[in-house]
Design a protein around this motif. Structure first.
Motif, PDB file in Angstrom:
ATOM      1  N   ILE A 171       0.853  -1.189   0.000  1.00  0.00           N
ATOM      2  CA  ILE A 171       0.000   0.000   0.000  1.00  0.00           C
ATOM      3  C   ILE A 171       0.887   1.236   0.000  1.00  0.00           C
ATOM      4  O   ILE A 171       1.911   1.281   0.685  1.00  0.00           O
ATOM      5  N   PHE A 182       0.662   5.250   0.849  1.00  0.00           N
ATOM      6  CA  PHE A 182      -0.207   6.217   1.502  1.00  0.00           C
ATOM      7  C   PHE A 182      -0.084   7.592   0.856  1.00  0.00           C
ATOM      8  O   PHE A 182       0.775   7.818   0.005  1.00  0.00           O
ATOM      9  N   GLN A 233       4.185   9.945   4.209  1.00  0.00           N
ATOM     10  CA  GLN A 233       4.928   9.037   5.092  1.00  0.00           C
ATOM     11  C   GLN A 233       5.073   7.662   4.460  1.00  0.00           C
ATOM     12  O   GLN A 233       4.818   6.648   5.092  1.00  0.00           O
ATOM     13  N   ASN A 234       5.467   7.605   3.194  1.00  0.00           N
ATOM     14  CA  ASN A 234       5.729   6.315   2.570  1.00  0.00           C
ATOM     15  C   ASN A 234       7.162   5.858   2.767  1.00  0.00           C
ATOM     16  O   ASN A 234       7.474   4.701   2.503  1.00  0.00           O
ATOM     17  N   LEU A 235       8.035   6.776   3.191  1.00  0.00           N
ATOM     18  CA  LEU A 235       9.442   6.437   3.372  1.00  0.00           C
ATOM     19  C   LEU A 235       9.869   6.789   4.791  1.00  0.00           C
ATOM     20  O   LEU A 235       9.291   7.674   5.415  1.00  0.00           O
ATOM     21  N   PHE A 236      10.895   6.079   5.294  1.00  0.00           N
ATOM     22  CA  PHE A 236      11.484   6.457   6.569  1.00  0.00           C
ATOM     23  C   PHE A 236      12.543   7.518   6.301  1.00  0.00           C
ATOM     24  O   PHE A 236      13.542   7.231   5.625  1.00  0.00           O
ATOM     25  N   PRO A 237      12.357   8.735   6.820  1.00  0.00           N
ATOM     26  CA  PRO A 237      13.252   9.832   6.453  1.00  0.00           C
ATOM     27  C   PRO A 237      14.672   9.662   6.969  1.00  0.00           C
ATOM     28  O   PRO A 237      15.581  10.314   6.464  1.00  0.00           O
ATOM     29  N   HIS A 238      14.879   8.802   7.985  1.00  0.00           N
ATOM     30  CA  HIS A 238      16.226   8.674   8.536  1.00  0.00           C
ATOM     31  C   HIS A 238      17.020   7.558   7.857  1.00  0.00           C
ATOM     32  O   HIS A 238      18.172   7.350   8.169  1.00  0.00           O
ATOM     33  N   ASP A 278       3.242   8.834  12.879  1.00  0.00           N
ATOM     34  CA  ASP A 278       3.820   8.989  11.552  1.00  0.00           C
ATOM     35  C   ASP A 278       4.153   7.652  10.884  1.00  0.00           C
ATOM     36  O   ASP A 278       3.988   7.522   9.673  1.00  0.00           O
ATOM     37  N   TYR A 279       4.641   6.675  11.650  1.00  0.00           N
ATOM     38  CA  TYR A 279       5.252   5.522  10.979  1.00  0.00           C
ATOM     39  C   TYR A 279       4.701   4.162  11.361  1.00  0.00           C
ATOM     40  O   TYR A 279       5.177   3.151  10.856  1.00  0.00           O
ATOM     41  N   ARG A 320       1.845   2.717  10.626  1.00  0.00           N
ATOM     42  CA  ARG A 320       1.192   2.020   9.515  1.00  0.00           C
ATOM     43  C   ARG A 320       2.212   1.537   8.488  1.00  0.00           C
ATOM     44  O   ARG A 320       2.131   0.417   7.998  1.00  0.00           O
ATOM     45  N   LEU A 321       3.173   2.421   8.186  1.00  0.00           N
ATOM     46  CA  LEU A 321       4.192   2.046   7.206  1.00  0.00           C
ATOM     47  C   LEU A 321       4.980   0.835   7.706  1.00  0.00           C
ATOM     48  O   LEU A 321       5.203  -0.133   6.968  1.00  0.00           O
ATOM     49  N   ARG A 355      14.783   7.190  15.486  1.00  0.00           N
ATOM     50  CA  ARG A 355      13.844   8.315  15.567  1.00  0.00           C
ATOM     51  C   ARG A 355      13.813   8.904  16.969  1.00  0.00           C
ATOM     52  O   ARG A 355      13.449  10.063  17.138  1.00  0.00           O
ATOM     53  N   PRO A 399      19.923  10.313  12.938  1.00  0.00           N
ATOM     54  CA  PRO A 399      20.367  10.291  11.544  1.00  0.00           C
ATOM     55  C   PRO A 399      19.759  11.397  10.690  1.00  0.00           C
ATOM     56  O   PRO A 399      20.045  11.462   9.508  1.00  0.00           O
TER      57      PRO A 399
END
Lengths: 231, 514
Positions: A75, A77, A80-85, B413-414, B416-417, B436, B513
């Motif tokens: 899926i 969205f 927030q489809n990627l982890f920014p770190h 924020d994360y 669900r992902l 995080r 990071p």
């Protein structure tokens, strides 16, 4: 084939029913007024919301009680489809193995996916150092690597300009054709629906209607859709 | 959904451990006390003093914070940023060190009394009730100032612009903008300080202690060490718990989890308070507050640095013990805080467990653990483990409070992902949670380490004087009137505490990071 078997979703005052099936390899738009429950339907299929009644089936497999990550679907969205770190490679690696234990062959697959989505040379970038279009491509590349038979697009390209969005939809169509992916895509734009999706599911008034041809639906919209689309 | 039950094992274990660490000592205290029968007349005055000194300290801190915060809000000057950061320092400054510094400035031979004497004015004594209050204001004025300053900064600059366009004078601005803000900020600040002062021990032990200046915590200590009346100590501990629980209930009712907002240092839309008189007033407020905070620390450094070489070898042994204690107790705090903070947004019981230590105080837990320990062994032999456990438990609520807002953001924020990718267990901790949360983890680790490093509480009940931490060694040097050595030890303790905090905070920033 995706089957929503007498599905009933209740959240407080909100209620939505769905009883339909989508053939394998189909590309389906999901349209309907804001607040009708398009995203809620996707969240239920993806496993973030447990339905009050009914079942979700992929072919013969019952997904209803399966964890989100185990379902045969990816899926994307709205955000927030990627982890920014994490770097681009790490974000893609999560699509192959959530524990990020990547073999040499896995890295080769990642390189291929990057090339396929036009992201060569961006391996070590963090998402913040990418443009909006590139971020969408990374998310698509991850779906490509996961190679799950069903892809849910919950308006992941809404923030892109018209030209970029069209470009993404072409890429989605190509990938889907290569992998035989079944696509469900929430859409607000009749043109997007026409270009990518031969059939459309209408969500309105607490009901989810079975897929019907997009062209005839848009040319002759029922009352709920007409008000939403405007003149 | 599926791994939900398994993910709750760690928070459940942590919650059970915290509950045991707080409730078992409380149970021991309750059984030994057998009610409030063991109390004497003097104990009632300790209760009374505890309440009124906390109220007066909180009131004074808030009142004095007003002009300082307003001045910091209105003025821009070189060193303003560092000064605001410095306001955070007293929060981690070891109590004994601060008290020593206050004695150096306000004591009999301090500069304040020298000045008063020069004008032929009567001498000010730092010992007794007002000394306790001065020390509490020293610790809490910066906290109050920061809270009120955040309040001022949270007034939208658009509204100040509107006020300027309507030609509001200072009085109209006060009435329509500043008072509503203060009404929402001050009760929270008052209660936070009131709570801290209720369990004040080291300050009251050194500066108070006599009749009319003994807190319940000090009364527990005296019943313990001087009278060896464990029944009375236990009754007093019950009194302390009752006060804490009542104050916590009051706080929960009055403050509705308001956020003080991020301190955006955006330039003022309109310059405020341009009159020469207002300028002078603001300058004076900043100057006096800075002097009040810096002079005690400066006095210790000036006196202590030259004496560093003369420190007895026992100090270095105590330093090693303190560093070890701080490290282990901080690790324990983290091991408890992280699972509880991660579970708290969804499970009410996890947050309750993390806040449970606030119902007890250092000496209450110490008394309880002493009562349990003496049934089996000589309690003195457990001095260090008990100190460690008490420190870890008491810094848990702070650590969880720092982590919780960031955990909420992370999960919003994360979650669900992560779920859609099947990221769970150790991989989730390694690739999502720890990166995080690096900053708040570093910060709360630093706070916990500083607390443990500077703590002078439970150890005073257990130690026979031979097993020493650095704060205890410093306290004993002060008691022996070896003031140069005490100042040197204070320098050492202060430097190590700040270094520990700084290192943890830096590691957190470095590990982030982003």
């Amino acid at each position: 084939m995706l089957t929503l078997d007498k599905l009933h979703i209740v959240q407080g005052e909100f209620s939505l029913t769905a009883d339909l099936s989508v053939p394998t390899g189909a590309r389906i738009a999901v349209m309907g007024p804001s607040g009708a429950g398009k995203s809620t339907l996707f969240s239920t299929i993806a496993g973030f919301i447990r339905p009050t009644a009914g079942r979700i089936l992929w072919n013969e497999t019952d997904l209803t009680r399966m964890a989100p990550g185990d379902r045969p679907l990816s899926i994307l969205f709205q955000d927030q489809n990627l982890f920014p770190h994490l770097s681009v490679v790490q974000n893609l690696g999560l699509g192959i193995d959530p524990k990020l234990r990547l073999s040499r062959a896995d890295h080769a697959r990642i390189t291929q996916a990057l090339a396929r989505t036009g992201l060569q040379g961006l391996e070590d970038r963090k998402p913040a150092a990418l443009s909006g279009g590139q971020q969408s491509r990374v998310a698509l590349a991850r779906a490509l690597l996961r190679a799950r038979p069903l892809l849910l697009l919950d308006e992941p390209f809404a923030a892109l300009g018209p030209a970029l969005k069209a470009e993404m939809l072409v890429l989605v169509a190509e990938i889907a054709a290569e992998q035989g992916t079944t696509i469900l895509m929430v859409s607000h734009d009749p043109d997007d629906a026409r270009s990518l999706c031969p059939d459309t599911i209408l969500v309105a008034d607490g009901k989810t209607l079975p897929p019907q041809p997009t062209e005839s639906l848009l040319n002759n919209p029922p009352e709920a859709l007409k008000a939403y689309l405007g003149p | 959904m599926g791994s939900g039950a398994r993910a709750l094992i760690w928070p459940a274990l942590a919650a059970a451990l915290v509950a045991a660490l707080v409730l078992v000592p409380l149970g021991a205290v309750t059984i030994r006390a057998g009610g409030f029968g063991g109390l004497r007349g003097g104990d009632l005055s300790a209760l009374w003093f505890t309440l009124w000194q906390a109220a007066v300290s909180a009131m004074l801190s808030c009142l004095l914070a007003l002009p300082v915060a307003r001045a910091l809000f209105r003025r821009r000057f070189a060193g303003r940023g560092p000064l605001i950061s410095l306001l955070g320092a007293p929060f981690i400054l070891p109590t004994v060190v601060a008290v020593m510094g206050l004695i150096a400035v306000f004591g009999r031979r301090g500069m304040v009394n020298a000045a008063l004497g020069g004008f032929g004015l009567p001498e000010f004594s730092i010992y007794g009730a007002h000394g306790v209050i001065v020390a509490h204001v020293f610790f809490n004025l910066p906290l109050a100032t920061r809270m009120v300053l955040h309040g001022w900064q949270s007034i939208p600059s658009e509204r100040l612009r509107l006020a300027a366009s309507l030609d509001f004078g200072p009085h109209e601005i006060q009435r329509h903008l500043e008072w509503p803000m203060l009404r929402s900020v001050l009760p929270g600040a008052f209660l936070a300080i009131f709570l801290v002062c209720l369990t004040s021990f080291a300050v009251a032990l050194i500066l108070g202690g006599g009749p009319g200046a003994t807190t319940v915590e000090v009364a527990i200590y005296q019943a313990f060490r001087f009278d060896f009346d464990l029944g009375r100590a236990a009754s007093l501990a019950l009194v302390q718990v009752a006060i804490c629980v009542a104050a916590l209930t009051l706080t929960a009712r009055i403050t509705r989890g308001e956020s003080f907002g991020a301190g955006l240092d955006r330039p003022l839309a309109t310059p405020l308070g341009q009159g020469a008189l207002l300028r002078m007033q603001d300058g004076l407020a900043i100057l006096l507050a800075t002097a009040f905070l810096l002079l005690p620390i400066g006095a210790i450094v000036v006196r202590g640095l030259p004496a560093l070489a003369d420190l007895p070898p026992s100090i270095w042994a105590a330093t090693r013990i303190s560093l070890t204690l701080a490290t282990v107790s901080t690790l324990l705090t983290l091991a408890l805080a992280l699972p509880l903070a991660l579970a708290a947004p969804r499970r009410r019981w996890a947050e309750t467990a993390a806040m449970l230590p606030m119902a007890a105080s250092a000496l209450v837990i110490g008394t309880g653990l002493f009562l349990i320990a003496r049934a089996f062994v000589n309690p003195t032999s457990l001095t260090l483990p008990v100190t460690l456990i008490a420190n870890a438990t008491l810094s848990l609520p702070f650590a969880v409070r720092i982590l919780l807002p960031e955990v909420r953001t992370l999960q919003n924020d994360y979650d669900r992902l992560a779920a859609s990718l099947g990221l769970s267990g150790f991989a989730r901790l390694r690739y999502l949670t720890l990166p995080r949360l690096a900053r708040p983890l570093g910060f709360s680790t630093g706070i916990a380490a500083a607390f443990s490093m500077g703590d002078l509480g439970v150890i005073t009940l257990f130690s026979d004087g031979r097993t020493q931490t650095l704060p205890l060694a410093l306290f004993q040097l002060m008691g022996a009137y070896r003031m140069d050595q005490a100042a040197a030890a204070a320098c050492l303790l202060m430097a190590l505490t700040f270094a520990l905090f700084w290192a943890c905070d830096r590691i957190g920033h470095h590990a982030d990071p982003r």
